[in-house]
Structure formats: C-alpha cells, structure tokens
Design a protein around this motif. Structure first.
Motif, PDB file in Angstrom:
ATOM      1  N   GLN A  40       0.828  -1.212   0.000  1.00 39.08           N
ATOM      2  CA  GLN A  40       0.000   0.000   0.000  1.00 39.08           C
ATOM      3  C   GLN A  40       0.862   1.261   0.000  1.00 39.08           C
ATOM      4  O   GLN A  40       0.566   2.236  -0.691  1.00 39.08           O
ATOM      5  CB  GLN A  40      -0.933  -0.003   1.208  1.00 39.08           C
ATOM      6  N   ALA A  41       1.932   1.252   0.794  1.00 37.33           N
ATOM      7  CA  ALA A  41       2.830   2.407   0.850  1.00 37.33           C
ATOM      8  C   ALA A  41       3.549   2.601  -0.481  1.00 37.33           C
ATOM      9  O   ALA A  41       3.732   3.728  -0.952  1.00 37.33           O
ATOM     10  CB  ALA A  41       3.846   2.235   1.978  1.00 37.33           C
ATOM     11  N   ALA A  42       3.957   1.488  -1.092  1.00 36.62           N
ATOM     12  CA  ALA A  42       4.645   1.564  -2.384  1.00 36.62           C
ATOM     13  C   ALA A  42       3.723   2.140  -3.454  1.00 36.62           C
ATOM     14  O   ALA A  42       4.152   2.904  -4.317  1.00 36.62           O
ATOM     15  CB  ALA A  42       5.143   0.186  -2.790  1.00 36.62           C
ATOM     16  N   LYS A  43       2.447   1.787  -3.389  1.00 32.90           N
ATOM     17  CA  LYS A  43       1.475   2.339  -4.333  1.00 32.90           C
ATOM     18  C   LYS A  43       1.312   3.846  -4.137  1.00 32.90           C
ATOM     19  O   LYS A  43       0.964   4.567  -5.073  1.00 32.90           O
ATOM     20  CB  LYS A  43       0.123   1.647  -4.167  1.00 32.90           C
ATOM     21  N   ALA A  44       1.571   4.300  -2.906  1.00 35.94           N
ATOM     22  CA  ALA A  44       1.512   5.730  -2.608  1.00 35.94           C
ATOM     23  C   ALA A  44       2.818   6.443  -2.937  1.00 35.94           C
ATOM     24  O   ALA A  44       2.943   7.650  -2.717  1.00 35.94           O
ATOM     25  CB  ALA A  44       1.168   5.943  -1.131  1.00 35.94           C
ATOM     26  N   GLY A  45       3.803   5.688  -3.457  1.00 38.15           N
ATOM     27  CA  GLY A  45       5.051   6.300  -3.906  1.00 38.15           C
ATOM     28  C   GLY A  45       6.226   6.185  -2.964  1.00 38.15           C
ATOM     29  O   GLY A  45       7.259   6.805  -3.186  1.00 38.15           O
ATOM     30  N   VAL A  46       6.090   5.399  -1.878  1.00 44.37           N
ATOM     31  CA  VAL A  46       7.188   5.243  -0.919  1.00 44.37           C
ATOM     32  C   VAL A  46       7.919   3.925  -1.189  1.00 44.37           C
ATOM     33  O   VAL A  46       7.340   2.846  -1.028  1.00 44.37           O
ATOM     34  CB  VAL A  46       6.678   5.254   0.531  1.00 44.37           C
ATOM     35  N   PRO A  47       9.185   3.961  -1.617  1.00 42.76           N
ATOM     36  CA  PRO A  47       9.943   2.724  -1.834  1.00 42.76           C
ATOM     37  C   PRO A  47      10.257   2.041  -0.508  1.00 42.76           C
ATOM     38  O   PRO A  47      10.555   2.707   0.486  1.00 42.76           O
ATOM     39  CB  PRO A  47      11.210   3.195  -2.541  1.00 42.76           C
ATOM     40  N   VAL A  48      10.176   0.710  -0.504  1.00 42.56           N
ATOM     41  CA  VAL A  48      10.340  -0.046   0.739  1.00 42.56           C
ATOM     42  C   VAL A  48      11.294  -1.218   0.540  1.00 42.56           C
ATOM     43  O   VAL A  48      11.223  -1.921  -0.465  1.00 42.56           O
ATOM     44  CB  VAL A  48       8.982  -0.587   1.241  1.00 42.56           C
ATOM     45  N   LEU A  49      12.182  -1.395   1.526  1.00 40.74           N
ATOM     46  CA  LEU A  49      13.018  -2.584   1.594  1.00 40.74           C
ATOM     47  C   LEU A  49      12.366  -3.532   2.590  1.00 40.74           C
ATOM     48  O   LEU A  49      12.239  -3.204   3.776  1.00 40.74           O
ATOM     49  CB  LEU A  49      14.433  -2.229   2.068  1.00 40.74           C
ATOM     50  N   LEU A  50      11.926  -4.689   2.118  1.00 41.59           N
ATOM     51  CA  LEU A  50      11.308  -5.694   2.970  1.00 41.59           C
ATOM     52  C   LEU A  50      12.410  -6.586   3.534  1.00 41.59           C
ATOM     53  O   LEU A  50      13.032  -7.358   2.803  1.00 41.59           O
ATOM     54  CB  LEU A  50      10.314  -6.524   2.166  1.00 41.59           C
ATOM     55  N   VAL A  51      12.648  -6.466   4.832  1.00 45.78           N
ATOM     56  CA  VAL A  51      13.759  -7.178   5.464  1.00 45.78           C
ATOM     57  C   VAL A  51      13.230  -8.396   6.226  1.00 45.78           C
ATOM     58  O   VAL A  51      12.351  -8.268   7.081  1.00 45.78           O
ATOM     59  CB  VAL A  51      14.535  -6.245   6.417  1.00 45.78           C
ATOM     60  N   GLY A  52      13.770  -9.569   5.890  1.00 43.85           N
ATOM     61  CA  GLY A  52      13.348 -10.777   6.572  1.00 43.85           C
ATOM     62  C   GLY A  52      13.662 -12.005   5.747  1.00 43.85           C
ATOM     63  O   GLY A  52      14.450 -11.944   4.789  1.00 43.85           O
ATOM     64  N   ASP A  53      13.053 -13.122   6.110  1.00 45.75           N
ATOM     65  CA  ASP A  53      13.267 -14.373   5.403  1.00 45.75           C
ATOM     66  C   ASP A  53      12.845 -14.243   3.946  1.00 45.75           C
ATOM     67  O   ASP A  53      11.682 -13.962   3.645  1.00 45.75           O
ATOM     68  CB  ASP A  53      12.466 -15.483   6.087  1.00 45.75           C
ATOM     69  N   ARG A  54      13.784 -14.437   3.054  1.00 53.12           N
ATOM     70  CA  ARG A  54      13.574 -14.220   1.627  1.00 53.12           C
ATOM     71  C   ARG A  54      12.401 -15.043   1.069  1.00 53.12           C
ATOM     72  O   ARG A  54      11.554 -14.533   0.338  1.00 53.12           O
ATOM     73  CB  ARG A  54      14.855 -14.562   0.867  1.00 53.12           C
ATOM     74  N   VAL A  55      12.347 -16.315   1.441  1.00 57.42           N
ATOM     75  CA  VAL A  55      11.311 -17.209   0.902  1.00 57.42           C
ATOM     76  C   VAL A  55       9.924 -16.772   1.362  1.00 57.42           C
ATOM     77  O   VAL A  55       8.975 -16.691   0.564  1.00 57.42           O
ATOM     78  CB  VAL A  55      11.587 -18.671   1.330  1.00 57.42           C
ATOM     79  N   LYS A  56       9.777 -16.478   2.659  1.00 57.22           N
ATOM     80  CA  LYS A  56       8.487 -16.049   3.195  1.00 57.22           C
ATOM     81  C   LYS A  56       8.016 -14.748   2.547  1.00 57.22           C
ATOM     82  O   LYS A  56       6.839 -14.593   2.213  1.00 57.22           O
ATOM     83  CB  LYS A  56       8.582 -15.865   4.709  1.00 57.22           C
ATOM     84  N   LEU A  57       8.925 -13.809   2.370  1.00 60.48           N
ATOM     85  CA  LEU A  57       8.547 -12.505   1.835  1.00 60.48           C
ATOM     86  C   LEU A  57       8.154 -12.593   0.360  1.00 60.48           C
ATOM     87  O   LEU A  57       7.199 -11.953  -0.081  1.00 60.48           O
ATOM     88  CB  LEU A  57       9.676 -11.496   2.043  1.00 60.48           C
ATOM     89  N   HIS A  58       8.872 -13.386  -0.395  1.00 60.58           N
ATOM     90  CA  HIS A  58       8.498 -13.566  -1.807  1.00 60.58           C
ATOM     91  C   HIS A  58       7.136 -14.252  -1.916  1.00 60.58           C
ATOM     92  O   HIS A  58       6.341 -13.929  -2.807  1.00 60.58           O
ATOM     93  CB  HIS A  58       9.569 -14.372  -2.544  1.00 60.58           C
ATOM     94  N   ALA A  59       6.879 -15.192  -1.010  1.00 62.44           N
ATOM     95  CA  ALA A  59       5.594 -15.882  -1.020  1.00 62.44           C
ATOM     96  C   ALA A  59       4.453 -14.908  -0.729  1.00 62.44           C
ATOM     97  O   ALA A  59       3.401 -14.961  -1.375  1.00 62.44           O
ATOM     98  CB  ALA A  59       5.598 -17.011   0.009  1.00 62.44           C
ATOM     99  N   GLU A  60       4.661 -14.004   0.232  1.00 64.20           N
ATOM    100  CA  GLU A  60       3.629 -13.015   0.553  1.00 64.20           C
ATOM    101  C   GLU A  60       3.442 -12.025  -0.585  1.00 64.20           C
ATOM    102  O   GLU A  60       2.321 -11.643  -0.927  1.00 64.20           O
ATOM    103  CB  GLU A  60       3.991 -12.265   1.844  1.00 64.20           C
TER     104      GLU A  60
END
Length: 350
Positions: A40-60
C-alpha cells in the motif's frame, strides 16, 4: 545479507528519497500485514526494503497482484527476534531482521527503519547501531494521541522508566523540533504532566523539571507549565512530557478506553429499532470518529534522539498501521528531521 529486487519501480513513483527499511517479519502476525502495508505504501510512492526471510517474503508478495511493478525490494535476513525473547538478544544476532534494518540506515542505504516487532529489541538495535544525537542522554518514544482539535504529542511513551529532569528537558527540545518539521507547528507548547497545575505540585522529578523548563522558556521551547491528565485529551498543549512508565500507562489507558467507549456507542445504537435508524443516519460521522480513535491512523511512534530514523509500532499492527508508519517515516526523512534535531542541540551547546 543479500538484496533481491522484486521488480522495477513504478514509472510515477517519486524515487528521489531513499527507501524505508521495514522489519517485514516482526510483530504478532508475521509477514502478512507487513507486506500488505508495504504494498500500500509503495502504491503511494514510498519505496520499501522488505527485510526478513527471503522465501516467506516472496511468497507473501506473490499474493499481491502487480507488486512486481512497485518500488519494493527484498533484503534477506534469516533471523528474527521473537516477541517473547529478551531485548538484549539483539546484540549477538547480527542477521536478525531488526539489526539488518538498522544497519541499512547506518550505511545510508535506507532512510529509516520501521518495525512492528519487539519494541525493546528495536530500541536496543537503534541505540547499538545508530547511537545518540550529541547532547541527548536518553532517546524517548514519541507518540500521538487523538485530542480535542487534533492530537497531542506524548513522550516518553515507554523507553525510559527511570528518568532525570535533564532527560525531560531534552525531550522538550526534541519534540518541539519534531512538531515544527513534520506538523508545521511553529511554536508548539509544552506541558509537564503532574497532579496539579501549580509549579510546586508533583514529585521531586516534576518540580525540578518544571524549574529547568521555566528557565528554557523562549529558548527553543515554549513551556506552558504543568498539565493534568485531562489536559492530554483536551489538547491544552501540543506536547505532554512525562517519564516512560507513566507515559506508557497513559498511552495504553487511552487506547483501551477508546475501544470500550466505541463499543458502548455501537451497543447503544443497536439497542432498539429507533436507535438503529439513528445509527444509520450517523454512520458516516461514526466512521470518522472511529478513524480518529484508531491507533493505526498514526502508524508507529518514533524513537526520537537516536542518530537515525527509527519507528516502533504495535505488535498487533494491521496493514493500515504499517502503511501509515512507512508514510510517516518517509515524511520525516524528506523533512530532514535528524539534521535539524542535531542542529538544535548544536546551537544549544554553542
């Protein structure tokens, strides 16, 4: 630590700012609300680094159509500090997601760190990695509470249970700069929480702090004087200062009472047919009221006083709270909050 792009940024995304590092696996509900809020934030124009388990985050991310075209990037962090673990555990676990977030800020790869995870671990990681602004002895948690006419800024909301008068004076300066930079309040008023308005009322801590703030009035701080509990929600002052123990009690009392009161309103409106009709007529107004009372509206609280932007949210935060926390963090970066806080304390030292 590795970074993987999930796609190219959107064409109209304003990427003049650094991304925000989000502890995307922290909190009571794990990755799901964090990733949803980041989208939602990215759609509003804010770039985000998602930090955490790579597999879980890609799945989400795969559950969100179109996320590959948004300014979102995954940064692998295989470890996470659980909500039931000790805050000090963060020191020996460099690959924990919150540590990776703070390191990204320290290295200038992220504008801010945001976490809905372990608040104690977030504070420890921020202090250990980012350090303190020169002239600040103890950082504080600064939060907003809905009040008459808008909101009241409260600090400390839980970072320091045992404090000294000098800490509260420093927090007054920090909060004053914060409100000028992010909320456009040119001369925010500062109140000191006590059991009476008179300067001599309160604990030894309050009386001594009152004296120091009186001396500072007009020198970067607009000190109103002592305020009582009712003044927090009347909006008597822009800022209310107190120790972290009291502040945390006030914060949780306010949030709990808001939920109870709103449940009473809904119960009353459903008590009979006439009330139900009245509830339908007042539906839009009640939605607006619910929005003002919802902690998610404010997203997260800033740990103010560290040499970098760090925001702490509720472990139970939903996607809306995550989104608003990321937007608030981006605003703080764009407003050059940290350099302006440092400048304020440098002027005082000079």
């Amino acid at each position: 630590m590795t970074a993987e792009a999930t796609g190219t940024p959107g064409a109209d995304a304003p990427l003049s700012t650094l991304p925000i590092a989000l502890d995307a696996v922290g909190g009571d509900h794990g990755a799901a609300p964090n990733v949803d809020g980041a989208v939602q934030a990215a759609k509003a124009g804010v770039p985000v680094l998602l930090v955490g388990d790579r597999v879980k985050l890609h799945a989400e991310l795969g559950k969100h159509a179109g996320s590959s075209s948004l300014p979102l990037e995954v940064v692998d962090a295989p470890d996470v500090i659980g909500m039931d673990e000790h805050a000090t555990d963060v020191r020996g676990r460099p690959q924990a997601s919150i540590n990776v977030c703070m390191k990204l800020v320290k290295e200038g790869k992220a504008a801010a760190a945001v976490s809905m995870g372990h608040s104690g671990a977030t504070m420890t990681a921020a202090l250990f990695t980012l350090g303190r602004i020169k002239g600040v002895d103890r950082p504080a948690i600064l939060t907003h509470l809905p009040a008459q006419g808008g909101f009241t800024t409260l600090l400390d909301a839980g970072a320091n249970t045992d404090v000294r008068p000098a800490y509260l004076v420093q927090w007054a300066r920090l909060a004053s700069v914060y409100l000028r930079v992010l909320e456009g309040r040119e001369n925010p008023s500062v109140g000191l929480l006590s059991i009476g308005e008179e300067d001599h009322k309160g604990t030894q801590l309050v009386v001594e702090t009152n004296t120091l703030l009186r001396e500072l009035h007009g020198k970067g701080v607009n000190f109103f004087g002592n305020v009582e509990g009712r003044d927090v929600f009347k909006g008597t002052t822009d800022v209310v200062l107190t120790d972290g123990f009291t502040g945390n009690v006030v914060l949780k009392l306010a949030e709990g009472e808001a939920k109870v009161i709103f449940s009473w309103v809904k119960e009353a409106l459903n008590s009979n047919l006439k009330s139900k009709v009245g509830g339908l007529l007042a539906r839009d107004a009640l939605r607006g009221l619910a929005e003002r009372m919802d902690p998610s509206t404010y997203g997260a609280s800033i740990l103010i006083g560290v040499r970098g932007l760090a925001f702490i949210g509720h472990g139970s935060a939903d996607a809306k709270a995550v989104k608003n926390a990321l937007l608030r963090a981006a605003r703080a970066h764009e407003g050059n909050l940290i350099p302006r806080l440092e400048a304020a304390f440098k002027e005082q030292a000079g």
